[in-house]
Scaffold this active site. Sequence first.
Site, PDB file in Angstrom:
ATOM      1  N   ASP A 191     -58.897 -49.438  82.305  1.00  0.00           N
ATOM      2  CA  ASP A 191     -60.268 -48.966  82.101  1.00  0.00           C
ATOM      3  C   ASP A 191     -60.524 -47.641  82.814  1.00  0.00           C
ATOM      4  OD1 ASP A 191     -60.853 -51.279  80.676  1.00  0.00           O
ATOM      5  OD2 ASP A 191     -61.485 -52.359  82.481  1.00  0.00           O
ATOM      6  N   ARG A 235     -60.821 -57.515  88.302  1.00  0.00           N
ATOM      7  CA  ARG A 235     -61.994 -57.048  89.053  1.00  0.00           C
ATOM      8  C   ARG A 235     -63.000 -58.184  89.280  1.00  0.00           C
ATOM      9  NH1 ARG A 235     -63.759 -52.069  85.567  1.00  0.00           N
ATOM     10  NH2 ARG A 235     -65.579 -52.131  86.967  1.00  0.00           N
ATOM     11  N   ARG A 292     -53.659 -51.596  78.610  1.00  0.00           N
ATOM     12  CA  ARG A 292     -54.701 -50.573  78.629  1.00  0.00           C
ATOM     13  C   ARG A 292     -55.558 -50.704  79.888  1.00  0.00           C
ATOM     14  NH1 ARG A 292     -57.283 -51.504  72.760  1.00  0.00           N
ATOM     15  NH2 ARG A 292     -57.051 -53.642  73.530  1.00  0.00           N
TER      16      ARG A 292
END
Length: 266
Positions: free
Chosen positions: A54, A199, A52
């Site tokens: 973001d 990230r 998944r």
Amino acid sequence: MKRIAIGLSYNGVFFNGWQSQLDVDSVQDSLEKAILRFTANNKRIRVTCAGRTDKGVHATLQVVHFDTDVNRKMSSWVRGINTFLPSSVSVHWAKEVTEDFHARFSAISRTYTYVLYCGRIRPSIYKDLVGWCIYDLNLENMLMASEYLIGLHDFSSFRASGCQSNNPVRFVHYIEIKRNGHFIFFKIKANAFLYHMVRNIIGSLIEVGKSIKSVYWIKELLESKNRSLSAPTFSPSGLYLSYISYPDKFNLFQHTNDEDIAIPFL
């Protein structure tokens, strides 16, 4: 009933992430609606993805599977679903797989690529497609720092507070960092990733590249297992899910090569 796997790409700017949510657009909703229209069924077919993504995160290769009793040629699934998808999403291939295939749980590894533009002026024509840093980063220091992240580690210092994983241990196969003019490409391959792990790693490596932090700071972060000590979560704009590896027995045709991942617009 048959199980079909598909490979797709998408521009994450136009979606509130992969996962289906109320009252907002998601990649999953767009894909399931397109499949519903193509199959002309009254029952919505639910899809399962490899990973998944973001809000604002892109994919050059996302892998999905679903079960259906609709009989179509694989080429028809590609053309038919694409007919009903928005232009920001494309199906690249479709393949019938055995029932033991699972897009998420059968995956051996995932690879993410982060594209960073370094320059004083914001990169207007690449808006939302690349990250931006005004500094001239020290590539050698970032490469040395990244070596501490290779292998099996507890990545608690690089997981978001909302991470739902019970186990913070992950195995990072490699991290590559290359410069091409004003662009720096980070490529990270691991068995799996924690929420915001990529990230947070990118943000911390940039701190090293700016010489704000030392090369050894990354090692200290790992050992601390303390998220509050690492850099803020970096922008999603330049992040791409770029490859998913599966066991050879599934014989999936995938449109990109794990050793030579290309970002199409650069």
